[in-house]
Design a protein around this motif. Structure first.
Motif, mmCIF file in Angstrom:
data_model
loop_
_atom_site.group_PDB
_atom_site.id
_atom_site.type_symbol
_atom_site.label_atom_id
_atom_site.label_comp_id
_atom_site.label_asym_id
_atom_site.label_seq_id
_atom_site.Cartn_x
_atom_site.Cartn_y
_atom_site.Cartn_z
ATOM 1 N N ALA A 144 0.836 -1.207 0.000
ATOM 2 C CA ALA A 144 0.000 0.000 0.000
ATOM 3 C C ALA A 144 0.869 1.256 0.000
ATOM 4 N N CYS A 145 1.958 1.240 0.770
ATOM 5 C CA CYS A 145 2.867 2.390 0.816
ATOM 6 C C CYS A 145 3.526 2.616 -0.545
ATOM 7 N N ILE A 146 3.922 1.535 -1.202
ATOM 8 C CA ILE A 146 4.558 1.640 -2.520
ATOM 9 C C ILE A 146 3.571 2.219 -3.536
ATOM 10 N N ILE A 147 2.329 1.719 -3.500
ATOM 11 C CA ILE A 147 1.309 2.207 -4.439
ATOM 12 C C ILE A 147 1.050 3.691 -4.220
ATOM 13 N N SER A 148 0.911 4.106 -2.953
ATOM 14 C CA SER A 148 0.658 5.518 -2.654
ATOM 15 C C SER A 148 1.832 6.390 -3.090
ATOM 16 N N ALA A 149 3.049 5.896 -2.857
ATOM 17 C CA ALA A 149 4.237 6.660 -3.246
ATOM 18 C C ALA A 149 4.287 6.852 -4.758
ATOM 19 N N ILE A 150 3.985 5.794 -5.507
ATOM 20 C CA ILE A 150 3.978 5.878 -6.971
ATOM 21 C C ILE A 150 2.916 6.868 -7.444
ATOM 22 N N LEU A 151 1.737 6.799 -6.841
ATOM 23 C CA LEU A 151 0.653 7.710 -7.215
ATOM 24 C C LEU A 151 1.034 9.165 -6.933
ATOM 25 N N LEU A 152 1.666 9.401 -5.783
ATOM 26 C CA LEU A 152 2.069 10.765 -5.425
ATOM 27 C C LEU A 152 3.115 11.301 -6.389
ATOM 28 N N VAL A 153 4.055 10.454 -6.790
ATOM 29 C CA VAL A 153 5.092 10.880 -7.742
ATOM 30 C C VAL A 153 4.464 11.213 -9.092
ATOM 31 N N LEU A 154 3.550 10.354 -9.555
ATOM 32 C CA LEU A 154 2.900 10.583 -10.846
ATOM 33 C C LEU A 154 2.081 11.872 -10.836
ATOM 34 N N VAL A 155 1.368 12.108 -9.747
ATOM 35 C CA VAL A 155 0.566 13.333 -9.630
ATOM 36 C C VAL A 155 1.481 14.555 -9.592
ATOM 37 N N SER A 156 2.575 14.440 -8.830
ATOM 38 C CA SER A 156 3.531 15.541 -8.739
ATOM 39 C C SER A 156 4.115 15.885 -10.103
ATOM 40 N N LEU A 157 4.453 14.877 -10.875
ATOM 41 C CA LEU A 157 4.993 15.103 -12.218
ATOM 42 C C LEU A 157 3.942 15.701 -13.141
ATOM 43 N N ARG A 158 2.728 15.191 -13.054
ATOM 44 C CA ARG A 158 1.641 15.635 -13.939
ATOM 45 C C ARG A 158 1.343 17.121 -13.760
ATOM 46 N N TYR A 159 1.378 17.572 -12.509
ATOM 47 C CA TYR A 159 1.004 18.958 -12.228
ATOM 48 C C TYR A 159 2.194 19.832 -11.836
ATOM 49 N N SER A 160 3.386 19.450 -12.253
ATOM 50 C CA SER A 160 4.595 20.153 -11.838
ATOM 51 C C SER A 160 4.742 21.551 -12.438
ATOM 52 N N LEU A 161 4.001 21.854 -13.485
ATOM 53 C CA LEU A 161 4.160 23.149 -14.163
ATOM 54 C C LEU A 161 3.078 24.163 -13.810
ATOM 55 N N VAL A 162 2.174 23.811 -12.900
ATOM 56 C CA VAL A 162 1.003 24.673 -12.664
ATOM 57 C C VAL A 162 1.381 26.074 -12.189
ATOM 58 N N TYR A 163 2.408 26.167 -11.325
ATOM 59 C CA TYR A 163 2.737 27.486 -10.781
ATOM 60 C C TYR A 163 3.457 28.358 -11.802
ATOM 61 N N PHE A 164 4.209 27.778 -12.709
ATOM 62 C CA PHE A 164 4.783 28.560 -13.805
ATOM 63 C C PHE A 164 3.677 29.024 -14.752
ATOM 64 N N LEU A 165 2.768 28.119 -15.062
ATOM 65 C CA LEU A 165 1.650 28.452 -15.962
ATOM 66 C C LEU A 165 0.768 29.540 -15.372
ATOM 67 N N TYR A 166 0.665 29.568 -14.056
ATOM 68 C CA TYR A 166 -0.152 30.573 -13.365
ATOM 69 C C TYR A 166 0.245 31.985 -13.782
ATOM 70 N N PHE A 167 1.544 32.219 -13.941
ATOM 71 C CA PHE A 167 2.018 33.560 -14.281
ATOM 72 C C PHE A 167 1.886 33.859 -15.767
ATOM 73 N N ASP A 168 1.968 32.842 -16.599
ATOM 74 C CA ASP A 168 1.896 33.059 -18.043
ATOM 75 C C ASP A 168 0.478 33.060 -18.575
ATOM 76 N N TYR A 169 -0.452 32.479 -17.827
ATOM 77 C CA TYR A 169 -1.844 32.386 -18.287
ATOM 78 C C TYR A 169 -2.794 32.876 -17.200
ATOM 79 N N PRO A 170 -2.858 34.200 -16.999
ATOM 80 C CA PRO A 170 -3.684 34.751 -15.918
ATOM 81 C C PRO A 170 -5.176 34.539 -16.110
#
Length: 240
Positions: A144-170
């Motif tokens: 269960a810990c391995i599955i959660s860790a993998i999911l967290l990494v995938l989510v982190s990668l998927r949404y890693s650009l949101v804060y940069f995009l925030y400034f370029d796309y108001p």
């Protein structure tokens, strides 16, 4: 053609020449404010509910300042003038989107942690008399810990650009920023993951220096992330 991690790092180092003080100063500002608020919370807030609400508010304020740090990094990467106090500029640029983004990302992270809650539920059941083999419970908890860790990494990668995009796309909403980040990260998650893995030695150095090294490591990593973002957007850069 994809730019290598070593090239992104080279660009980051070049961009930070003469700007490290600005980045370190911004990092110290954020740490001082979030640390000071956390200390006040510990000293003066009583009651579990009041504490949890206050803790959430502090996390949101810290997330807004962290977004300001991303904006500062992006400006320096683009060769623009920047000062440490620019991290506060985000408060005058629809900070509600950052708040919604933070809450949505928290919610997604909580969903990713659901697998870990299952072993905890089984452990609670064991106290009611339900017989669960200890070995099976340990293995299931590890899985269960391995599955959660993998999911967290995938989510982190998927949404890693949101804060940069925030400034370029108001004009984009929080959910639209998340979708845009997911779109731009298609085919780039592996590269971005490897980019962060390449900093493991520096992260270890930061730990060995009792965290002081992170004052210089975080700007370097953040600037490299900024150049990864610019490359993902196909934006020309000055640091050839």
């Amino acid at each position: 053609m994809n730019v290598s991690s070593s090239e992104l790092k080279r660009r980051a180092r070049q961009a930070l020449v003469g700007k490290y003080g600005t980045m370190v100063g911004a990092g110290l500002l954020i740490c001082a404010l979030s640390g000071g608020l956390s200390l006040l919370l510990t000293l003066f807030v009583n009651g579990s509910l009041a504490y949890q609400i206050s803790f959430l508010i502090i996390n949101i304020l810290t997330a807004i300042l962290a977004a300001g740090f991303f904006g500062l990094t992006l400006n320096i990467a683009r060769g623009r003038d920047a000062q440490a106090i620019d991290v506060f500029a985000v408060f005058s640029s629809h900070p509600d989107r950052i708040i919604i983004l933070t809450l949505l990302l928290m919610l997604v992270s909580i969903v990713c942690l659901i697998p870990i809650s299952i072993p905890a539920f089984l452990i609670a059941l064991s106290f009611t008399g339900l017989s669960i083999p200890e070995t099976s419970l340990i293995l299931f908890t590890l899985l269960a810990c391995i599955i959660s860790a993998i999911l967290l990494v995938l989510v982190s990668l998927r949404y890693s650009l949101v804060y940069f995009l925030y400034f370029d796309y108001p004009d984009l909403s929080a959910t639209e920023l998340m979708r845009e980040s997911a779109r731009r990260m298609q085919g780039r998650k592996g590269r971005y993951f490897c980019l962060h893995i390449s900093f493991l030695g520096m992260y270890l150095l930061g730990i060995l220096t009792l965290g002081l090294g992170y004052l210089w490591i975080v700007p370097y990593v953040s600037m490299t992330q900024a150049f990864f973002y610019l490359e993902a957007c196909g934006e020309p850069h000055e640091y050839l």
